[in-house]
Structures are given as C-alpha cells and as structure tokens.
Design a protein around this motif. Structure first.
Motif, PDB file in Angstrom:
ATOM      1  N   ALA A   1      58.191  88.352  29.018  1.00 20.37           N
ATOM      2  CA  ALA A   1      57.820  87.817  27.698  1.00 20.37           C
ATOM      3  C   ALA A   1      57.922  86.292  27.725  1.00 20.37           C
ATOM      4  O   ALA A   1      57.028  85.578  27.254  1.00 20.37           O
ATOM      5  N   VAL A   2      58.999  85.799  28.315  1.00 20.66           N
ATOM      6  CA  VAL A   2      59.200  84.351  28.406  1.00 20.66           C
ATOM      7  C   VAL A   2      58.129  83.722  29.315  1.00 20.66           C
ATOM      8  O   VAL A   2      57.512  82.718  28.966  1.00 20.66           O
TER       9      VAL A   2
ATOM     10  N   SER B   1      55.190  84.772  29.996  1.00 17.27           N
ATOM     11  CA  SER B   1      53.887  84.810  29.354  1.00 17.27           C
ATOM     12  C   SER B   1      53.770  83.770  28.239  1.00 17.27           C
ATOM     13  O   SER B   1      52.788  83.024  28.159  1.00 17.27           O
ATOM     14  N   LEU B   2      54.808  83.681  27.382  1.00 14.72           N
ATOM     15  CA  LEU B   2      54.767  82.700  26.286  1.00 14.72           C
ATOM     16  C   LEU B   2      54.679  81.279  26.828  1.00 14.72           C
ATOM     17  O   LEU B   2      54.016  80.424  26.239  1.00 14.72           O
ATOM     18  N   LYS B   3      55.347  81.025  27.954  1.00 13.95           N
ATOM     19  CA  LYS B   3      55.357  79.680  28.528  1.00 13.95           C
ATOM     20  C   LYS B   3      54.226  79.447  29.531  1.00 13.95           C
ATOM     21  O   LYS B   3      54.112  78.375  30.116  1.00 13.95           O
ATOM     22  N   GLU B   4      53.410  80.484  29.756  1.00 17.84           N
ATOM     23  CA  GLU B   4      52.300  80.392  30.714  1.00 17.84           C
ATOM     24  C   GLU B   4      52.778  79.905  32.083  1.00 17.84           C
ATOM     25  O   GLU B   4      52.196  79.006  32.703  1.00 17.84           O
TER      26      GLU B   4
END
Lengths: 112, 141
Positions: free
Chosen positions: A58-59, A61-64
């Motif tokens: 999740a982290v 992905s959110l931070k790309e």
C-alpha cells in the motif's frame, strides 16, 4: 537504471510483480517504519526493508516506488505478493542483510 | 464533490485504500502532483490512525475548485493530550502494531507537515475528529 538490471547485478530473486521489472529506478530508501517511508521516500526509489506484510505494498503504491527489496531471505505474505502483482511493483528478495544490500545498491546507483 | 469512506478499526489489510481512492480522484481532476502527494501522505496517516487506535471511522472528502477538505471522524478512545500526541516519537500504539512498522509516533506530525490546515478535536472515551485542508494553488497558503 532499470530494475531488471539491478536484479541481475545484485543477484536478487524476483518474488512477484514481474510486469514492473522495466521500471526505472531513480534512488533508494531504507526504513522499516512505514510513516518514515510514506513521509520521506521519493517516487521511483527502491525501498529496502525487513517488513513483509501487505501494508508495504500500500505504501509502495501510494508513493509510486519502483520496487521493494526484502532482506535476509524473508518471505512476503501471500497478500503482499498478490498486491505486488496487481500494482506491478516488484518484490525482490535477497539473502543479504540491510547494511550489505544497501551498500551494494548505493555503489551501483552511484556509478551510473 | 463529496465522497464518504468507511474505515474499520483494526483492519490493517485495507489501510491505505481511502488514500488510494482519493489519489485516483485527484489524478482524474488533474491536480498537480506536488499537491496530491501531500494530501495522500496526510490522508494515509489519518487512515492508519483510525485503523490502529479507533473502533470505526469515516472519512468525508469534499473537493471544490480551490481545495480539498478531509474530515476524519472516529469512534474510539480519543486523545487525552493532543499537544503530547503531536510530539514526534510519541505513540500509544500496541507492541504488535509497532512490530509492523507502524506506531513510530510520526503520523500526526506527518499530517501536520503535509496539510495546509489541520484541526483536531477529541473527547476521551468517545472519539476524535481531524480536519485536513489542502489548497490546490500553493500561493493560497
């Protein structure tokens, strides 16, 4: 440098997210605290951690982030693997510890 | 536009899903990357706080042409001492939660840093309300 090249030069094992191996890596970040990573990691970085649960994806992905390297031969949980495949963010594994793999990656990225 | 998301306390498997949904909306609205990055960080931390500390919560997201306003309302133990909770490194998270890499005491300060306005009100034994506002044009700040 592409993830695939880093995988071969550092002898990493690709656990999942194979469709993301063409991503370009622009740097690295080392932390096992999720708040630290969400607050400070830069897009396009490879994240080195000992955490294996699905929240790391999740982290990432959110931070790309470009990819996650899991240290000391730990195996990510099945939910983590599933998310990695969904997001096309590779999980890479190394037997090396954090200090060693970070040094190797730093040298590699510094050279280019 | 208004959106409402439910957040279940203790459900770490979905932590970050609200931030992910809002990130997609902001991308569709063509909000600049630098602005949406901050919102995503602040919202993720707010979401994790509800998962880690509260029984249940709601994220209300309001977007207009100039700003995004997020109100996180939870039912939970509340925060007895807000200034103390705001201190970097202070956390009441359980050992299990810390082992996962949460509970570093960075959440609220990450939220403060990455929002233009943050307001917290809390009632011990009832719950906490956190309001986050971010402006799309950085010169409004």
């Amino acid at each position: 440098m592409k993830i695939a090249e880093i995988v071969s030069k550092l002898d990493l094992t690709v656990i999942s997210g194979i469709n993301g191996l063409n991503r370009e890596v622009t740097g690295g970040y080392v932390s096992d605290l999720l708040s630290d990573v969400i607050g400070n990691a830069k897009e396009g970085s490879i994240w080195i951690t000992l955490q294996t649960h699905q929240n790391i994806m999740a982290v990432a992905s959110l931070k790309e982030l470009a990819a996650v390297i899991i240290v000391k031969g730990s195996v990510p949980e099945s939910d983590t693997v599933r998310k990695s495949n969904e997001e096309n963010i590779p999980i890479l594994s190394t037997k090396a510890d954090t200090f060693t793999i970070t040094g190797m990656l730093f040298k590699l990225l510094e050279k280019k | 536009m208004q959106y409402r998301y439910k957040i279940a306390g203790g459900d770490f498997s979905n932590a970050g899903s609200v931030a992910s949904s809002v990130k997609k909306i902001l991308r569709q609205l063509n909000i600049s990357h630098s602005v949406s990055k901050r919102i995503v960080i602040a919202l993720y931390e707010g979401e994790v706080n509800i998962v880690a500390h509260a029984y249940s919560g709601i994220a209300d997201v309001e977007i207009d042409s100039e700003k995004i306003r997020i109100v996180l309302t939870d039912k939970g133990p509340g925060i007895p001492d807000i200034p103390k909770a705001m201190e970097e490194g202070f956390s009441t998270a359980s050992p299990q939660v810390r082992e996962m890499g949460f509970g570093a005491g960075m959440g609220l300060s990450n939220m403060k840093k990455n929002s233009d306005t943050m307001n917290i009100t809390s009632e011990t034994g009832k719950g906490t309300v956190v309001e986050l506002i971010n402006y799309f044009s950085t010169d409004v700040r």
